[in-house]
Design a protein around this motif. Structure first.
Motif, PDB file in Angstrom:
ATOM      1  N   ARG A  44      13.705  30.693  71.426  1.00 32.26           N
ATOM      2  CA  ARG A  44      14.936  30.541  70.644  1.00 32.26           C
ATOM      3  C   ARG A  44      14.640  30.216  69.184  1.00 32.26           C
ATOM      4  O   ARG A  44      13.745  29.421  68.870  1.00 32.26           O
ATOM      5  CB  ARG A  44      15.827  29.443  71.235  1.00 32.26           C
ATOM      6  N   LEU A  45      15.412  30.819  68.292  1.00 33.97           N
ATOM      7  CA  LEU A  45      15.277  30.606  66.847  1.00 33.97           C
ATOM      8  C   LEU A  45      16.539  29.967  66.294  1.00 33.97           C
ATOM      9  O   LEU A  45      17.635  30.171  66.812  1.00 33.97           O
ATOM     10  CB  LEU A  45      15.043  31.937  66.125  1.00 33.97           C
ATOM     11  N   ILE A  46      16.373  29.219  65.228  1.00 37.04           N
ATOM     12  CA  ILE A  46      17.518  28.699  64.474  1.00 37.04           C
ATOM     13  C   ILE A  46      17.526  29.435  63.143  1.00 37.04           C
ATOM     14  O   ILE A  46      16.540  29.397  62.395  1.00 37.04           O
ATOM     15  CB  ILE A  46      17.403  27.182  64.244  1.00 37.04           C
ATOM     16  N   THR A  47      18.597  30.148  62.863  1.00 39.07           N
ATOM     17  CA  THR A  47      18.710  30.896  61.611  1.00 39.07           C
ATOM     18  C   THR A  47      19.520  30.085  60.608  1.00 39.07           C
ATOM     19  O   THR A  47      20.655  29.698  60.875  1.00 39.07           O
ATOM     20  CB  THR A  47      19.379  32.259  61.844  1.00 39.07           C
ATOM     21  N   ILE A  48      18.919  29.817  59.457  1.00 35.81           N
ATOM     22  CA  ILE A  48      19.543  28.965  58.443  1.00 35.81           C
ATOM     23  C   ILE A  48      19.692  29.736  57.144  1.00 35.81           C
ATOM     24  O   ILE A  48      18.733  30.330  56.652  1.00 35.81           O
ATOM     25  CB  ILE A  48      18.703  27.690  58.203  1.00 35.81           C
ATOM     26  N   GLU A  49      20.896  29.734  56.596  1.00 31.28           N
ATOM     27  CA  GLU A  49      21.150  30.385  55.308  1.00 31.28           C
ATOM     28  C   GLU A  49      21.053  29.351  54.196  1.00 31.28           C
ATOM     29  O   GLU A  49      21.623  28.267  54.286  1.00 31.28           O
ATOM     30  CB  GLU A  49      22.536  31.025  55.294  1.00 31.28           C
ATOM     31  N   THR A  50      20.307  29.674  53.160  1.00 29.11           N
ATOM     32  CA  THR A  50      20.191  28.775  52.015  1.00 29.11           C
ATOM     33  C   THR A  50      21.471  28.831  51.198  1.00 29.11           C
ATOM     34  O   THR A  50      21.931  29.907  50.820  1.00 29.11           O
ATOM     35  CB  THR A  50      18.996  29.175  51.128  1.00 29.11           C
ATOM     36  N   LEU A  51      22.066  27.652  50.933  1.00 27.20           N
ATOM     37  CA  LEU A  51      23.313  27.563  50.177  1.00 27.20           C
ATOM     38  C   LEU A  51      23.055  26.935  48.817  1.00 27.20           C
ATOM     39  O   LEU A  51      21.987  26.354  48.581  1.00 27.20           O
ATOM     40  CB  LEU A  51      24.336  26.736  50.958  1.00 27.20           C
ATOM     41  N   ASP A  52      24.051  27.034  47.922  1.00 26.73           N
ATOM     42  CA  ASP A  52      23.897  26.392  46.619  1.00 26.73           C
ATOM     43  C   ASP A  52      24.174  24.899  46.755  1.00 26.73           C
ATOM     44  O   ASP A  52      24.455  24.394  47.845  1.00 26.73           O
ATOM     45  CB  ASP A  52      24.811  27.036  45.565  1.00 26.73           C
ATOM     46  N   THR A  53      24.082  24.183  45.634  1.00 21.50           N
ATOM     47  CA  THR A  53      24.236  22.726  45.682  1.00 21.50           C
ATOM     48  C   THR A  53      25.621  22.299  46.125  1.00 21.50           C
ATOM     49  O   THR A  53      25.809  21.165  46.575  1.00 21.50           O
ATOM     50  CB  THR A  53      23.954  22.114  44.299  1.00 21.50           C
ATOM     51  N   GLY A  54      26.602  23.208  46.014  1.00 19.37           N
ATOM     52  CA  GLY A  54      27.954  22.880  46.448  1.00 19.37           C
ATOM     53  C   GLY A  54      28.230  23.266  47.886  1.00 19.37           C
ATOM     54  O   GLY A  54      29.360  23.167  48.355  1.00 19.37           O
ATOM     55  N   GLY A  55      27.181  23.729  48.577  1.00 17.65           N
ATOM     56  CA  GLY A  55      27.370  24.114  49.966  1.00 17.65           C
ATOM     57  C   GLY A  55      28.009  25.480  50.124  1.00 17.65           C
ATOM     58  O   GLY A  55      28.497  25.829  51.191  1.00 17.65           O
ATOM     59  N   LYS A  56      28.009  26.280  49.053  1.00 18.70           N
ATOM     60  CA  LYS A  56      28.619  27.605  49.101  1.00 18.70           C
ATOM     61  C   LYS A  56      27.546  28.688  49.141  1.00 18.70           C
ATOM     62  O   LYS A  56      26.412  28.481  48.731  1.00 18.70           O
ATOM     63  CB  LYS A  56      29.531  27.829  47.881  1.00 18.70           C
TER      64      LYS A  56
END
Length: 354
Positions: A44-56
């Protein structure tokens, strides 16, 4: 494995589990079956998207796929499975002392679908306010939904209603309503009972912890509690005062009403972290109507008298130009004299500042 993590742990340790803890009572517990289950879990993998400092989301999206486990071992004779989390997950699972949205695992264990888990956390972030409004497209994106949910009726039945049913058994039961533009649903408004401790938990992370009116207003506009910390730092550093915060909130709200801004929370966060409205704010602070100069009573009286005489003189000039009592020979001379009077009166008014 999550329940075995202690609050003060700084590294992952081996987690020993009995096969009986994992497999259903009626399941086969032979070596082949356990191996198959273990290999599936270990992949199993956890896929994480990098967000900006505002969480967007950023324009150029970046994703990371992180394996859940560093390794998994099965000891057949002892009926034991030994598991260990991947060290790359340290920041997400260890030393979460400042994670004020952390919920009890017993609550999360009641949830079955991934979408319900994520909706729980989205509401938990705003637990102190009892309300959270989100754009439908943004919500689908956060939930990782794409195909099969273009029709809102499908999304309502398979996601919203299911999450509502599952969260009804937790500490965050909710109801929801939709906001539409014409026939198109654009926003979902979640309503739930505020959790009293949530407010103190949010503001306990802020320097100078008392709950302030501006901070409450910023959160209500849709800025996340985590992003609020960055705004608080700028206020504390003296980059701007609370007046600027309210100026931004009012300006963005007005832009939302006319359709110029769609994401109120994102626009507020950007204006408060980038400070791009500061110049307009400071200009508005200095736009003050100058006080009226004090007028000398004698001068005021003289001005009033001259204006009255000037009005009469213009009336006389009009009369001279049209009255039949004047002939072609006498009219020019009288007009000249009245115009001379008018010029004299205007000169006197100019001298006293009229």
């Amino acid at each position: 494995m999550l329940t075995r993590i202690k609050r003060d742990d700084t590294s992952f340790t081996k987690c020993e589990l009995s096969v009986r803890e994992i497999l259903d009572q009626g399941s086969s517990q032979n070596y082949g079956h356990v191996r198959k289950v273990l290999e599936k879990f270990a992949s199993r993998l956890i896929t994480i998207e990098t967000l900006d400092t505002g969480g967007k989301r950023m324009k150029q999206r970046t994703y990371s796929a992180i394996p859940l486990l560093a390794r998994a071992d099965y000891i057949e004779g002892e009926g034991q499975i030994v598991l260990r989390f991947n060290d790359e997950l340290h920041d997400y699972l260890l030393e979460l002392h400042d994670n004020f949205t952390k919920a009890q695992l017993t609550e999360l264990m009641k949830l079955k679908s991934a979408a319900s888990y994520r909706i729980y956390w989205l509401l938990r972030e705003y637990a102190a306010f009892g309300k959270r409004t989100m754009q439908l497209d943004e919500l689908k994106s956060i939930l990782g939904l794409s195909e099969g949910y273009d029709r809102f009726n499908n999304f309502r039945a398979r996601v919203l209603e299911r999450a509502k049913e599952e969260l009804a058994e937790t500490d965050l039961p909710f109801t929801y309503s939709t906001i539409s533009k014409g026939r198109l649903v654009t926003h979902i408004e979640f309503l739930f009972k505020p959790i009293e401790s949530a407010t103190s938990n949010v503001f306990a992370q802020l320097p100078g912890a008392p709950i302030s009116e501006w901070a409450t207003a910023v959160l209500a506009a849709g800025v996340s509690p985590g992003s609020l910390l960055q705004i608080q730092e700028r206020v504390s550093a003296g980059d701007y005062d609370e007046g600027y915060v309210h100026y931004v909130l009012n300006t963005v709200k007005a832009q939302v009403k006319i359709g110029k801004v769609k994401n109120e929370g994102g626009a507020v966060f950007k204006a408060l972290t980038d400070g791009y409205m500061l110049q307009a704010y400071r200009k508005s602070q200095h736009t003050v109507t100058p006080p009226k100069a004090k007028v000398n009573p004698a001068i005021a009286s003289k001005r009033k008298k001259l204006l009255s005489e000037l009005e009469d003189a213009h009336g006389s000039l009009q009369f001279v130009k049209t009255a039949v009592i004047y002939t072609e020979e006498t009219r020019p001379d009288v007009i000249a004299r009245v115009q001379e009077v008018i010029a004299n009166l205007e000169q006197q008014l100019k001298q006293i500042g009229g």
